[in-house]
Design an enzyme around this catalytic site. Structure first.
Site, PDB file in Angstrom:
ATOM      1  N   THR A   1      58.193   8.516  17.883  1.00 47.71           N
ATOM      2  CA  THR A   1      57.068   7.575  17.966  1.00 47.71           C
ATOM      3  C   THR A   1      56.459   7.569  19.372  1.00 47.71           C
ATOM      4  OG1 THR A   1      58.211   6.199  16.360  1.00 47.71           O
ATOM      5  CG2 THR A   1      56.431   5.132  17.595  1.00 47.71           C
ATOM      6  N   VAL A   2      57.305   7.373  20.384  1.00 45.83           N
ATOM      7  CA  VAL A   2      56.778   7.228  21.747  1.00 45.83           C
ATOM      8  C   VAL A   2      56.362   8.586  22.321  1.00 45.83           C
ATOM      9  CG1 VAL A   2      57.208   6.304  24.050  1.00 45.83           C
ATOM     10  CG2 VAL A   2      58.289   5.226  22.072  1.00 45.83           C
TER      11      VAL A   2
ATOM     12  N   LYS B   1      66.909  -5.664  27.887  1.00 48.81           N
ATOM     13  CA  LYS B   1      65.683  -5.875  28.671  1.00 48.81           C
ATOM     14  C   LYS B   1      65.900  -6.957  29.726  1.00 48.81           C
ATOM     15  CE  LYS B   1      63.208  -4.385  24.591  1.00 48.81           C
ATOM     16  NZ  LYS B   1      62.697  -4.803  23.294  1.00 48.81           N
TER      17      LYS B   1
ATOM     18  N   VAL C   1      60.905  -2.431  29.050  1.00 46.29           N
ATOM     19  CA  VAL C   1      60.915  -3.893  28.955  1.00 46.29           C
ATOM     20  C   VAL C   1      59.600  -4.357  28.346  1.00 46.29           C
ATOM     21  CG1 VAL C   1      61.156  -6.066  30.192  1.00 46.29           C
ATOM     22  CG2 VAL C   1      62.374  -4.038  30.999  1.00 46.29           C
TER      23      VAL C   1
ATOM     24  N   GLU D   1      58.835   1.181  32.976  1.00 51.11           N
ATOM     25  CA  GLU D   1      57.980   0.062  32.546  1.00 51.11           C
ATOM     26  C   GLU D   1      58.049  -0.162  31.039  1.00 51.11           C
ATOM     27  OE1 GLU D   1      56.243  -2.959  32.809  1.00 51.11           O
ATOM     28  OE2 GLU D   1      55.267  -2.063  34.548  1.00 51.11           O
TER      29      GLU D   1
END
Ligand SMILES: NC(=O)c1ccc[n+]([C@@H]2O[C@H](COP(=O)([O-])OP(=O)(O)OC[C@H]3O[C@@H](n4cnc5c(N)ncnc54)[C@H](OP(=O)(O)O)[C@@H]3O)[C@@H](O)[C@H]2O)c1
Length: 431
Positions: free
Chosen positions: A13-14, A206, A133, A130
């Site tokens: 996905t990312v 996180k 979280v 980045e």
């Protein structure tokens, strides 16, 4: 520094989101920086899988560890996941070989952040996360560049979209946890094994990172007090709604005289607070600091676009040459995390009791509360189901300590007036 050559490990996905974003923004990058960040090499498990993007012009690596040390990249972008195995190994290799690393992997940073930061700083390379979280919310940038002048005193976040979706749906539709979870799984909002999400572990990963950034302490995931949302009932949501609260799964870090509290648990927040209005899969992070009072950032905490946006933001910071200490404070100067024990936590509490309809039951409960110096703000006898055998009672306490509440409830549970175990939800206040 000239152009930045990126090696992307993990094309799910990312990873695919990052490929699309980097490819589509080349002209803008050159306009902004007079140089660019470009993908040169990629890696995933399956070379043949159709990922809906063309990978033809990139060098393919079968092994992420080989990509991590390849001379054809400057930045290793780890988008595989997991706190051990290939992710940890390849990130370590990349840093040791002088590559910058950008990752979205909260589990890896929460568990091994300090060790990896030491390698990064020793090699003068960036380690940025980045996207780890709250996905698309640029909370780390805000903490490292904007709020940095201030002393942060309190952080609270809704950082798991699955939990927020479940709690919001339970509240809107008056349905039970298991029922809504099953629907979320069917819709693809929750994993087949939802333990990490609903058990609060993902939120704690996180939070561990935010605590270190906020307080300049070593990341200490294992010290976090964690409760998930599995025990929350539709009845509690209805009762607390009538009292002016919403229930949210919060990850919180606070400075107290006893040390730093790090806790993840369902919490009651006043409907008038901005965090109470963060609904469905949205995430939010609230920061309180001495000079700024409270600010809150809200947005998408996951998904291809939001997460890729944060990953590429990190890459562009490296392109600009802004290489900073991994946890804001240089790793050698991070203080050991000083844990405030949970039983010393102080706050208001919601207590739900199913009281047997016996003479003297309520008086006995009130006496137990008094015995432990717990002041009752309100005690409401809810309507029973008509059977007159069990009377649901809800109590809101004034500020008191966790240890007193636990001790009082243990005695009440043993006194024989309850038809089932007491339920407790902590109340959180926001400025
Ligand atoms: N999804 C989100 O919204 C989101 C938000 C924030 C953070 N994150 C974090 O981002 C990371 C990636 O998440 P994702 O949702 O993109 O995961 P995903 O869709 O499951 O993709 C994982 C990718 O890793 C590859 N992979 C697995 N094992 C591998 C190995 N041994 N060697 C090389 N590649 C391997 C897979 O390859 P194949 O495709 O060939 O199987 C796949 O392409 C995780 O750390 C996650 O926590 C995700």
């Amino acid at each position: 520094m000239g152009n930045l050559r990126l090696g992307i490990a993990g094309l799910g996905t990312v990873g695919v989101g990052v490929v699309k974003l980097v490819e589509s923004r080349q002209e803008a990058f050159i306009n902004m920086f007079n140089k660019t960040a470009m993908i040169t090499a990629v890696n995933a498990r399956s070379k043949s899988r159709d990922r809906g993007v063309s990978l033809d012009k990139f060098e393919w690596f079968d092994d992420a560890r080989e990509l991590a040390k390849s001379s054809s990249i400057d930045v290793f972008v780890e988008l595989i996941g997991g706190d051990e195995g290939i992710a940890r190994e390849s990130v370590t290799i990349a840093l040791e070989n002088g590559k910058h690393v950008v990752t979205a992997n909260k589990a890896l940073i929460a568990k091994h952040g300090v060790e990896l930061a030491k390698i990064a700083e020793a090699n003068n390379v960036a380690l940025m996360f980045e996207a780890a979280v709250a996905g698309g919310i640029p909370i780390i940038r805000v903490m490292s560049q904007s709020v940095i002048a201030n002393e942060i005193t309190h952080i609270a976040g809704i950082m798991n979209g699955t939990c927020n979706y479940i709690l919001t749906t339970m509240a809107k539709e008056g349905r039970d946890f298991k029922d809504v979870l099953a629907e979320a799984q069917a819709k693809g909002y929750a994993e087949a094994d939802p333990t990490f999400d609903v058990g609060g572990i993902d939120t704690a990963h996180k939070l561990a990172i935010l605590t270190s950034l906020a307080f300049g302490t070593e990341v200490d995931f294992d010290s976090i007090y964690i409760e998930g949302i599995e025990e929350n009932t539709a009845e509690d949501i209805k009762n607390t709604d009538n009292l002016g609260f919403n229930i949210k799964l919060l990850g919180m870090a606070l400075k107290t005289p006893n040390g730093i509290e790090q806790r993840v648990h369902p919490a009651l927040v006043a409907k008038t607070s901005s965090i109470a209005a963060v609904d469905d899969v949205n995430n939010a992070v609230y920061i309180e600091s001495k000079m700024l009072d409270g600010i809150m950032l809200e947005g998408k905490g996951a998904g291809e676009g939001p997460t890729a946006s944060s990953v590429v933001g990190d890459i562009l910071q490296i392109l600009r040459g802004q290489i900073e200490p991994v946890f804001i404070t240089p790793v050698a100067k991070l203080k050991p995390y000083e844990k405030a024990r949970m039983n010393r936590h102080e706050g208001g509490y919601y207590i739900a009791l199913n009281v047997k309809n016996k003479v003297g039951a309520l008086a006995a409960i009130s006496e137990r509360m008094a015995e432990f110096d717990i002041s009752i703000d309100s005690l409401i006898q809810q309507k029973d189901d008509g059977d007159d055998v069990v009377i649901p009672v809800t109590i809101i306490t004034e500020e008191t300590s966790e240890s007193e509440i636990r001790a009082a409830l243990k005695k009440i549970d043993n006194d024989g007036f309850l038809a089932s175990h007491s339920r407790v939800i902590r109340i959180e206040k926001f400025a």
